[in-house]
Design a protein around this motif. Structure first.
Motif, PDB file in Angstrom:
ATOM      1  N   PHE A  77       0.880  -1.125   0.212  1.00  0.00           N
ATOM      2  CA  PHE A  77       0.409  -0.234   0.190  1.00  0.00           C
ATOM      3  C   PHE A  77       0.750   1.396   0.259  1.00  0.00           C
ATOM      4  O   PHE A  77       0.416   2.164  -0.092  1.00  0.00           O
ATOM      5  N   SER A  78       1.889   1.051   0.657  1.00  0.00           N
ATOM      6  CA  SER A  78       2.805   2.623   0.266  1.00  0.00           C
ATOM      7  C   SER A  78       3.201   3.119  -0.648  1.00  0.00           C
ATOM      8  O   SER A  78       3.275   3.042  -2.009  1.00  0.00           O
ATOM      9  N   TYR A  79       4.138   4.488  -0.609  1.00  0.00           N
ATOM     10  CA  TYR A  79       4.272   5.398  -1.389  1.00  0.00           C
ATOM     11  C   TYR A  79       5.477   4.343  -2.055  1.00  0.00           C
ATOM     12  O   TYR A  79       5.167   4.268  -3.741  1.00  0.00           O
ATOM     13  N   PRO A  80       6.389   4.775  -1.378  1.00  0.00           N
ATOM     14  CA  PRO A  80       7.647   4.639  -1.986  1.00  0.00           C
ATOM     15  C   PRO A  80       7.449   2.901  -3.153  1.00  0.00           C
ATOM     16  O   PRO A  80       8.278   2.908  -4.331  1.00  0.00           O
ATOM     17  N   LEU A  81       6.839   1.694  -2.478  1.00  0.00           N
ATOM     18  CA  LEU A  81       6.691   0.730  -3.822  1.00  0.00           C
ATOM     19  C   LEU A  81       5.956   0.663  -4.456  1.00  0.00           C
ATOM     20  O   LEU A  81       5.474   0.137  -5.615  1.00  0.00           O
ATOM     21  N   LEU A  82       5.061   2.211  -4.570  1.00  0.00           N
ATOM     22  CA  LEU A  82       4.141   2.229  -5.569  1.00  0.00           C
ATOM     23  C   LEU A  82       4.213   3.303  -6.574  1.00  0.00           C
ATOM     24  O   LEU A  82       4.367   3.117  -7.187  1.00  0.00           O
ATOM     25  N   VAL A  83       5.629   4.162  -5.957  1.00  0.00           N
ATOM     26  CA  VAL A  83       5.877   4.721  -6.691  1.00  0.00           C
ATOM     27  C   VAL A  83       7.919   5.294  -7.076  1.00  0.00           C
ATOM     28  O   VAL A  83       7.535   5.964  -8.797  1.00  0.00           O
ATOM     29  N   TYR A  84       8.211   4.638  -6.602  1.00  0.00           N
ATOM     30  CA  TYR A  84       9.198   4.581  -6.601  1.00  0.00           C
ATOM     31  C   TYR A  84       9.742   3.937  -8.650  1.00  0.00           C
ATOM     32  O   TYR A  84      10.903   3.732  -9.345  1.00  0.00           O
ATOM     33  N   PRO A  85       8.865   3.006  -7.953  1.00  0.00           N
ATOM     34  CA  PRO A  85       9.859   1.746  -8.808  1.00  0.00           C
ATOM     35  C   PRO A  85       9.482   2.833 -10.911  1.00  0.00           C
ATOM     36  O   PRO A  85      10.581   2.463 -11.715  1.00  0.00           O
ATOM     37  N   ARG A 125      -0.587  -9.712  19.991  1.00  0.00           N
ATOM     38  CA  ARG A 125      -2.382  -9.656  19.926  1.00  0.00           C
ATOM     39  C   ARG A 125      -2.343  -9.526  18.537  1.00  0.00           C
ATOM     40  O   ARG A 125      -1.923  -8.697  18.561  1.00  0.00           O
ATOM     41  N   LYS A 126      -2.695 -10.390  17.822  1.00  0.00           N
ATOM     42  CA  LYS A 126      -2.871 -10.324  16.540  1.00  0.00           C
ATOM     43  C   LYS A 126      -3.730  -9.064  15.704  1.00  0.00           C
ATOM     44  O   LYS A 126      -3.803  -8.670  15.217  1.00  0.00           O
ATOM     45  N   GLY A 127      -4.596  -9.243  17.263  1.00  0.00           N
ATOM     46  CA  GLY A 127      -5.593  -7.355  16.379  1.00  0.00           C
ATOM     47  C   GLY A 127      -5.907  -6.799  16.586  1.00  0.00           C
ATOM     48  O   GLY A 127      -6.127  -5.864  15.885  1.00  0.00           O
ATOM     49  N   ASN A 128      -4.614  -6.059  17.278  1.00  0.00           N
ATOM     50  CA  ASN A 128      -3.758  -5.078  17.275  1.00  0.00           C
ATOM     51  C   ASN A 128      -3.102  -4.766  15.573  1.00  0.00           C
ATOM     52  O   ASN A 128      -2.482  -3.383  16.311  1.00  0.00           O
ATOM     53  N   LEU A 129      -3.010  -5.734  14.993  1.00  0.00           N
ATOM     54  CA  LEU A 129      -2.488  -5.370  13.930  1.00  0.00           C
ATOM     55  C   LEU A 129      -3.322  -4.283  13.045  1.00  0.00           C
ATOM     56  O   LEU A 129      -2.847  -4.016  12.111  1.00  0.00           O
ATOM     57  N   ALA A 130      -4.617  -4.274  13.593  1.00  0.00           N
ATOM     58  CA  ALA A 130      -5.500  -4.062  12.606  1.00  0.00           C
ATOM     59  C   ALA A 130      -5.390  -2.532  12.338  1.00  0.00           C
ATOM     60  O   ALA A 130      -5.121  -0.998  11.668  1.00  0.00           O
ATOM     61  N   VAL A 131      -4.490  -2.069  13.956  1.00  0.00           N
ATOM     62  CA  VAL A 131      -4.095   0.088  13.546  1.00  0.00           C
ATOM     63  C   VAL A 131      -3.387  -0.318  12.601  1.00  0.00           C
ATOM     64  O   VAL A 131      -2.993   1.045  12.092  1.00  0.00           O
ATOM     65  N   LEU A 132      -2.121  -0.604  12.014  1.00  0.00           N
ATOM     66  CA  LEU A 132      -0.907  -0.521  11.175  1.00  0.00           C
ATOM     67  C   LEU A 132      -1.669   0.055   9.986  1.00  0.00           C
ATOM     68  O   LEU A 132      -1.419   0.330   8.986  1.00  0.00           O
ATOM     69  N   PHE A 133      -3.084  -0.687   9.750  1.00  0.00           N
ATOM     70  CA  PHE A 133      -3.804  -0.671   8.577  1.00  0.00           C
ATOM     71  C   PHE A 133      -4.679   0.081   8.443  1.00  0.00           C
ATOM     72  O   PHE A 133      -5.155   0.547   6.904  1.00  0.00           O
ATOM     73  N   VAL A 134      -4.665   1.461   9.471  1.00  0.00           N
ATOM     74  CA  VAL A 134      -5.777   2.531   9.413  1.00  0.00           C
ATOM     75  C   VAL A 134      -5.086   3.580   7.922  1.00  0.00           C
ATOM     76  O   VAL A 134      -5.958   3.565   7.689  1.00  0.00           O
ATOM     77  N   LEU A 135      -3.607   3.659   8.568  1.00  0.00           N
ATOM     78  CA  LEU A 135      -3.673   4.946   7.387  1.00  0.00           C
ATOM     79  C   LEU A 135      -3.293   4.140   5.902  1.00  0.00           C
ATOM     80  O   LEU A 135      -3.341   5.068   4.641  1.00  0.00           O
ATOM     81  N   PRO A 136      -2.601   2.814   5.864  1.00  0.00           N
ATOM     82  CA  PRO A 136      -2.602   2.639   4.810  1.00  0.00           C
ATOM     83  C   PRO A 136      -3.894   2.779   3.442  1.00  0.00           C
ATOM     84  O   PRO A 136      -3.315   3.168   2.565  1.00  0.00           O
ATOM     85  N   LEU A 137      -4.264   1.353   4.120  1.00  0.00           N
ATOM     86  CA  LEU A 137      -6.198   1.502   3.658  1.00  0.00           C
ATOM     87  C   LEU A 137      -6.549   3.633   2.959  1.00  0.00           C
ATOM     88  O   LEU A 137      -7.243   3.288   2.276  1.00  0.00           O
ATOM     89  N   ILE A 138      -6.175   4.525   4.452  1.00  0.00           N
ATOM     90  CA  ILE A 138      -6.787   5.519   3.784  1.00  0.00           C
ATOM     91  C   ILE A 138      -6.129   6.156   2.912  1.00  0.00           C
ATOM     92  O   ILE A 138      -6.321   7.225   1.787  1.00  0.00           O
ATOM     93  N   PHE A 139      -3.931   5.855   3.326  1.00  0.00           N
ATOM     94  CA  PHE A 139      -3.390   6.563   1.822  1.00  0.00           C
ATOM     95  C   PHE A 139      -3.712   6.122   0.718  1.00  0.00           C
ATOM     96  O   PHE A 139      -2.567   6.793  -0.235  1.00  0.00           O
ATOM     97  N   PHE A 140      -3.830   5.081  -0.023  1.00  0.00           N
ATOM     98  CA  PHE A 140      -3.892   3.928  -0.935  1.00  0.00           C
ATOM     99  C   PHE A 140      -4.201   4.767  -2.094  1.00  0.00           C
ATOM    100  O   PHE A 140      -3.369   5.082  -3.201  1.00  0.00           O
TER     101      PHE A 140
END
Length: 511
Positions: free
Chosen positions: A147-155, A362-377
């Motif tokens: 989802f990230s900028y570097p992997l979407l744009v820099y290639p 606690r793998k459920g907490n990893l949901a927090v990491l997806f918030v901004l990537p999904l918004i900025f995608f």
């Protein structure tokens, strides 16, 4: 069928939030893949793709100089500043060798840079898939990076950021190995292997030295502390010597702090440092933090700080230490504008993501990491399309919109018949054409196969409106300038005109 059942069992073991995120991630990654493939094939399919940014020329030209001459001489420098030993630019000789060697195998074409980026991107994904962590963690890391900028744009650009990300992934892989290894002999071997790779990283980007500091949290014994201390001291000395002798002084005013320190001028170094910090902090908070890519990275850093306070995970602490050094260097001796900040810190993205995913029990907490990537995608996808269009437009500028200007500059190539390396002076931003058109047309080797170095003199009409034209071409007596390329007629002794074009004139040193 066994593989399908295995992954089905893994999916069923996820918490409900994890299942939702995995489905959403799969859908968005599919869109990402389609977008990236479309942009990539659109960029290279017809070959109508050219570098746009000034700094992209340095990597393009480095590859072309090595491809045509086998030399690592700087294709471009400012005020005759080149590396004392190799005569290369502020990026060092390794980009000449990396891209130039690949081009010698494939032949030279601009769109090969994009193909190389996609190969490096594939290798990056395969390396992350080999991390010695749980499969669910590897999938999460790959999804977040997708989802990230570097992997979407820099290639899609002519910068070497995907190669840099690939090297950083190798260091992350070793950090994971070190964190999980209990055998001291094997740990010390891994420490040394990691250090060697970090030093190789330095050859491509000086900030690679910061990765050596990431070893400190893993020292378990006195012997390991001595080994890490010795590695760090040696790495710092190597980096300083490499900068001094094998890279040119960086054309960034903020880095004058390093020059003052090298000259043992403490007062001036302190003044420059305080000015840099004040200016860059203001830039960071009022300009850079409006950029989604910068927000994403600093969010990950802040989240890692909170997690480290509770988990004390060594990999997480190492990631924070390396990241803090990157941020400090940018604030103290570099520039914090979004373009520079995001590019220089892109390597921290896989590091912080990996450390956060691995340290979270606690793998459920990893949901927090997806918030901004999904918004900025969607914004990242839009940026990828925008950067692609800029480079397709740059090709049109070079070959369709300004063929007369390009041809005029290209004609001077026939007048460089020297057998030894040549230095040509010009005034930066003087010529009446887009910069990428001008740089694209510059010859980089003589008819005898010797490299050409273009040295730019800096002139400001606002500061010196009445300065005679001849005096704008400043001689710094660091290089033997053999030619001068001008927009206007030059009335000066010592140089004879060898080409008079519509847009440019070429003069040769007749002394």
């Amino acid at each position: 069928m066994r593989i399908i059942r295995k992954y089905a069992a893994l999916f069923r073991s996820l918490p409900r939030s994890g299942k939702y995120l995995l489905v959403i991630s799969a859908l968005m990654i599919s869109g990402y893949s389609a977008t990236t493939c479309s942009s990539t094939f659109g960029a290279i399919g017809d070959g109508k793709y050219a570098f746009f940014h000034d700094d992209e020329f340095n990597y393009y030209a480095a590859a072309k100089v090595f491809y045509e001459t086998g030399s690592v001489k700087a294709p471009l420098c400012f005020m005759e500043d080149v590396a004392p030993v190799t005569g290369t630019s502020w990026y060092g000789p390794l980009y000449h060798i990396l891209y130039g060697s690949l081009m010698r195998i494939t032949g030279f074409h601009e769109h090969y840079f994009i193909i190389f980026n996609m190969v490096f991107l594939l290798l990056l994904g395969l390396l992350i898939a080999k991390f010695r962590i749980r499969k669910s963690d590897r999938i999460t890391i790959l999804a977040l990076l997708a989802f990230s900028y570097p992997l979407l744009v820099y290639p899609l650009m002519f910068f070497p950021e995907i190669w840099i990300l690939l090297m950083s992934a190798g260091l992350i892989w070793l950090l994971i190995r070190i964190s999980n290894e209990d055998n001291q002999k094997i740990r010390i071997r891994l420490l040394i292997f990691y250090s060697v790779l970090a030093v190789v990283f330095v050859l491509f980007r000086i900030t690679g030295v910061f990765w050596l500091f990431g070893l400190f949290p893993f020292a378990k014994t006195r012997k390991e502390k001595l080994v890490i201390g010795s590695i760090l001291a040696g790495g710092l000395v190597f980096t300083m010597l490499y900068m001094k002798y094998f890279t040119a002084p960086a054309f960034v005013m903020n880095m004058s702090v390093i020059g003052y320190l090298a000259e043992m001028d403490g007062p001036m170094a302190w003044i420059a440092l305080t000015e840099n910090i004040s200016e860059n902090l203001s830039t960071l908070f009022f300009i850079t933090l409006k950029d989604p890519a910068a927000i994403m990275l600093l969010f990950l850093f802040a989240f890692a700080v909170i997690r480290a306070a509770f988990s004390r995970n060594k990999l997480l602490i190492a990631a924070l230490l390396i990241s803090a050094l990157y941020f400090s260097a940018i604030i103290c001796i570099y520039v914090a504008y979004p373009f520079h900040f995001i590019k220089q810190t892109a390597v921290l993205l896989p590091l912080l993501i990996t450390a956060l995913v691995v340290s979270e029990k606690r793998k459920g907490n990893l949901a927090v990491l997806f918030v901004l990537p999904l918004i900025f995608f969607p914004w990242n996808v839009s940026e990828a399309k925008r950067e692609t269009q800029l480079r397709k437009t740059a090709w049109e500028d070079v070959w369709i919109e300004h063929p007369d200007r390009r041809n005029d500059v290209e004609k001077i190539a026939a007048f460089f018949d020297d057998e030894q390396p040549v230095v040509v002076e010009f005034i930066h931003y003087e010529h009446a054409m887009p910069k990428h058109v001008f740089y694209h047309a510059l010859p980089l080797s003589t008819t005898k196969g010797a490299p050409i170095t273009w040295t730019a003199s800096i002139y400001s009409r606002n500061l010196f409106p009445d300065m005679p034209y001849e005096e704008r071409f400043v001689k710094y007596d660091k290089l033997n300038v053999g030619y001068i390329l001008t927009k206007d007629t030059l009335h000066s002794t010592g140089f004879s005109q060898v080409y008079a074009g519509i847009f440019v004139n070429l003069y040769k040193n007749s002394l």
